[in-house]
Design a protein around this motif. Structure first.
Motif, PDB file in Angstrom:
ATOM      1  N   LEU A  83       0.760  -1.079  -0.154  1.00  0.00           N
ATOM      2  CA  LEU A  83      -0.031  -0.388   0.130  1.00  0.00           C
ATOM      3  C   LEU A  83       0.877   1.417   0.000  1.00  0.00           C
ATOM      4  N   HIS A  84       2.084   1.210  -0.127  1.00  0.00           N
ATOM      5  CA  HIS A  84       3.086   2.114   0.087  1.00  0.00           C
ATOM      6  C   HIS A  84       2.755   3.097  -1.163  1.00  0.00           C
ATOM      7  N   PRO A  85       2.658   4.260  -1.033  1.00  0.00           N
ATOM      8  CA  PRO A  85       2.307   5.457  -2.211  1.00  0.00           C
ATOM      9  C   PRO A  85       3.455   5.294  -3.219  1.00  0.00           C
ATOM     10  N   SER A  86       4.638   4.863  -3.006  1.00  0.00           N
ATOM     11  CA  SER A  86       5.518   5.110  -3.901  1.00  0.00           C
ATOM     12  C   SER A  86       5.442   3.959  -4.982  1.00  0.00           C
ATOM     13  N   GLY A  87       4.942   2.815  -4.532  1.00  0.00           N
ATOM     14  CA  GLY A  87       4.443   1.693  -5.674  1.00  0.00           C
ATOM     15  C   GLY A  87       5.845   0.893  -6.015  1.00  0.00           C
ATOM     16  N   THR A  88       7.009   1.196  -5.119  1.00  0.00           N
ATOM     17  CA  THR A  88       8.104   0.404  -5.244  1.00  0.00           C
ATOM     18  C   THR A  88       8.584  -1.065  -4.518  1.00  0.00           C
ATOM     19  N   CYS A  89       7.331  -1.361  -3.942  1.00  0.00           N
ATOM     20  CA  CYS A  89       7.688  -2.504  -3.201  1.00  0.00           C
ATOM     21  C   CYS A  89       7.337  -3.890  -4.288  1.00  0.00           C
ATOM     22  N   GLU A  90       8.199  -4.625  -4.209  1.00  0.00           N
ATOM     23  CA  GLU A  90       8.289  -5.872  -4.917  1.00  0.00           C
ATOM     24  C   GLU A  90       7.446  -6.977  -4.461  1.00  0.00           C
ATOM     25  N   GLU A  91       7.293  -6.992  -3.338  1.00  0.00           N
ATOM     26  CA  GLU A  91       6.508  -8.030  -2.455  1.00  0.00           C
ATOM     27  C   GLU A  91       5.855  -7.439  -1.298  1.00  0.00           C
ATOM     28  N   ASP A  92       4.726  -8.035  -1.096  1.00  0.00           N
ATOM     29  CA  ASP A  92       3.936  -7.559   0.048  1.00  0.00           C
ATOM     30  C   ASP A  92       4.598  -7.760   1.282  1.00  0.00           C
ATOM     31  N   ARG A  93       5.275  -6.876   2.160  1.00  0.00           N
ATOM     32  CA  ARG A  93       5.616  -7.030   3.496  1.00  0.00           C
ATOM     33  C   ARG A  93       4.948  -6.537   4.601  1.00  0.00           C
ATOM     34  N   TYR A  94       4.910  -7.166   5.649  1.00  0.00           N
ATOM     35  CA  TYR A  94       4.212  -6.626   6.741  1.00  0.00           C
ATOM     36  C   TYR A  94       5.318  -6.325   7.789  1.00  0.00           C
ATOM     37  N   ASN A  95       5.894  -5.037   7.561  1.00  0.00           N
ATOM     38  CA  ASN A  95       6.889  -4.774   8.404  1.00  0.00           C
ATOM     39  C   ASN A  95       6.806  -3.638   9.504  1.00  0.00           C
ATOM     40  N   ALA A  96       5.338  -3.432   9.863  1.00  0.00           N
ATOM     41  CA  ALA A  96       5.143  -2.444  10.845  1.00  0.00           C
ATOM     42  C   ALA A  96       5.757  -2.683  11.927  1.00  0.00           C
ATOM     43  N   PRO A  97       5.785  -3.856  12.450  1.00  0.00           N
ATOM     44  CA  PRO A  97       6.500  -3.868  13.848  1.00  0.00           C
ATOM     45  C   PRO A  97       7.972  -3.255  13.811  1.00  0.00           C
ATOM     46  N   SER A  98       8.580  -3.407  12.685  1.00  0.00           N
ATOM     47  CA  SER A  98      10.154  -2.905  12.992  1.00  0.00           C
ATOM     48  C   SER A  98       9.969  -1.123  12.905  1.00  0.00           C
ATOM     49  N   HIS A  99       9.112  -0.817  12.134  1.00  0.00           N
ATOM     50  CA  HIS A  99       8.754   0.631  12.198  1.00  0.00           C
ATOM     51  C   HIS A  99       8.542   1.171  13.459  1.00  0.00           C
ATOM     52  N   VAL A 100       7.629   0.630  14.260  1.00  0.00           N
ATOM     53  CA  VAL A 100       7.060   0.902  15.661  1.00  0.00           C
ATOM     54  C   VAL A 100       8.416   0.616  16.638  1.00  0.00           C
ATOM     55  N   ARG A 101       9.226  -0.442  16.518  1.00  0.00           N
ATOM     56  CA  ARG A 101      10.119  -0.594  17.153  1.00  0.00           C
ATOM     57  C   ARG A 101      11.310   0.415  17.030  1.00  0.00           C
ATOM     58  N   GLN A 102      11.554   0.975  15.791  1.00  0.00           N
ATOM     59  CA  GLN A 102      12.474   2.070  15.621  1.00  0.00           C
ATOM     60  C   GLN A 102      12.018   3.437  16.507  1.00  0.00           C
ATOM     61  N   MET A 103      10.668   3.629  16.466  1.00  0.00           N
ATOM     62  CA  MET A 103      10.392   4.754  17.233  1.00  0.00           C
ATOM     63  C   MET A 103      10.780   4.705  18.697  1.00  0.00           C
ATOM     64  N   LEU A 104      10.967   3.629  19.071  1.00  0.00           N
ATOM     65  CA  LEU A 104      11.343   3.270  20.795  1.00  0.00           C
ATOM     66  C   LEU A 104      12.838   3.530  20.718  1.00  0.00           C
ATOM     67  N   THR A 105      13.549   3.663  19.681  1.00  0.00           N
ATOM     68  CA  THR A 105      15.050   3.744  19.650  1.00  0.00           C
ATOM     69  C   THR A 105      15.229   5.297  19.246  1.00  0.00           C
ATOM     70  N   ASN A 106      16.554   5.323  18.716  1.00  0.00           N
ATOM     71  CA  ASN A 106      16.621   7.032  18.369  1.00  0.00           C
ATOM     72  C   ASN A 106      17.024   6.718  17.044  1.00  0.00           C
ATOM     73  N   GLN A 107      16.814   7.903  16.247  1.00  0.00           N
ATOM     74  CA  GLN A 107      16.803   8.139  14.765  1.00  0.00           C
ATOM     75  C   GLN A 107      18.008   8.580  14.678  1.00  0.00           C
ATOM     76  N   ASN A 108      18.398   9.711  15.855  1.00  0.00           N
ATOM     77  CA  ASN A 108      19.886  10.158  15.794  1.00  0.00           C
ATOM     78  C   ASN A 108      20.477  10.597  17.058  1.00  0.00           C
ATOM     79  N   LEU A 109      21.618  10.521  16.892  1.00  0.00           N
ATOM     80  CA  LEU A 109      22.669  10.753  18.440  1.00  0.00           C
ATOM     81  C   LEU A 109      23.567  11.903  18.063  1.00  0.00           C
ATOM     82  N   VAL A 110      23.598  12.712  19.377  1.00  0.00           N
ATOM     83  CA  VAL A 110      24.669  13.743  19.180  1.00  0.00           C
ATOM     84  C   VAL A 110      25.714  13.563  20.234  1.00  0.00           C
ATOM     85  N   VAL A 111      27.016  13.528  19.787  1.00  0.00           N
ATOM     86  CA  VAL A 111      27.976  12.977  20.762  1.00  0.00           C
ATOM     87  C   VAL A 111      29.235  13.894  20.858  1.00  0.00           C
ATOM     88  N   ASP A 112      29.674  14.222  21.965  1.00  0.00           N
ATOM     89  CA  ASP A 112      30.873  15.224  22.070  1.00  0.00           C
ATOM     90  C   ASP A 112      32.111  14.706  21.796  1.00  0.00           C
TER      91      ASP A 112
END
Length: 134
Positions: A83-112
């Motif tokens: 259902l992705h608007p890009s239409g680039t998926c070659e196969e139907d994958r149900y990877n929503a759990p991976s996206h939700v898990r990523q929200m519980l981690t960090n997308q970026n870090l700032v390190v001195d």
């Protein structure tokens, strides 16, 4: 200021890889003595964290915790790759759990950066957390 893109291949669906050495080499390569390093992921199912990532059993605990916190059956979620608007998926994958898990981690870090390397605690490492590999 500088910008570099680091790329990693992963072998498992959920995998933690320590990247501290790579980042310290990069800092040394560009000659930064003191400053701030911004590390961020260009991948929507990859998290970043600072933790004791050199200890494999602790990393396994992180993986098991996130897997337990977010149900692994992607069909329980609304997202479907087909259902992705890009239409680039070659196969139907149900990877929503991976996206939700990523929200519980960090997308970026700032390190001195001090003295030409990241200023981390004795047991701290910078690690990437692949959540939907390979």
């Amino acid at each position: 200021m500088f910008r570099r893109v680091l790329s990693y291949d992963t072998a498992r669906k959920a995998e933690i890889r320590c990247i501290t050495g790579d980042l310290n080499r990069l800092v040394a390569e560009v000659g930064v003595d003191n400053g701030t390093l911004l590390v961020y992921s260009l991948h929507t199912t990859l998290g970043l964290f600072i933790q004791e990532a050199a200890e494999p059993m602790l990393c396994q605990d992180f993986i098991e915790y996130l897997t337990g916190a977010v149900h692994d059956d992607g069909r329980e979620y609304h997202h479907s790759c087909a259902l992705h608007p890009s239409g680039t998926c070659e196969e139907d994958r149900y990877n929503a759990p991976s996206h939700v898990r990523q929200m519980l981690t960090n997308q970026n870090l700032v390190v001195d950066v001090q003295g030409g390397q990241m200023a981390l605690g004795r047991w701290q490492d910078v690690a990437l957390f692949e959540l939907d590999g390979p």
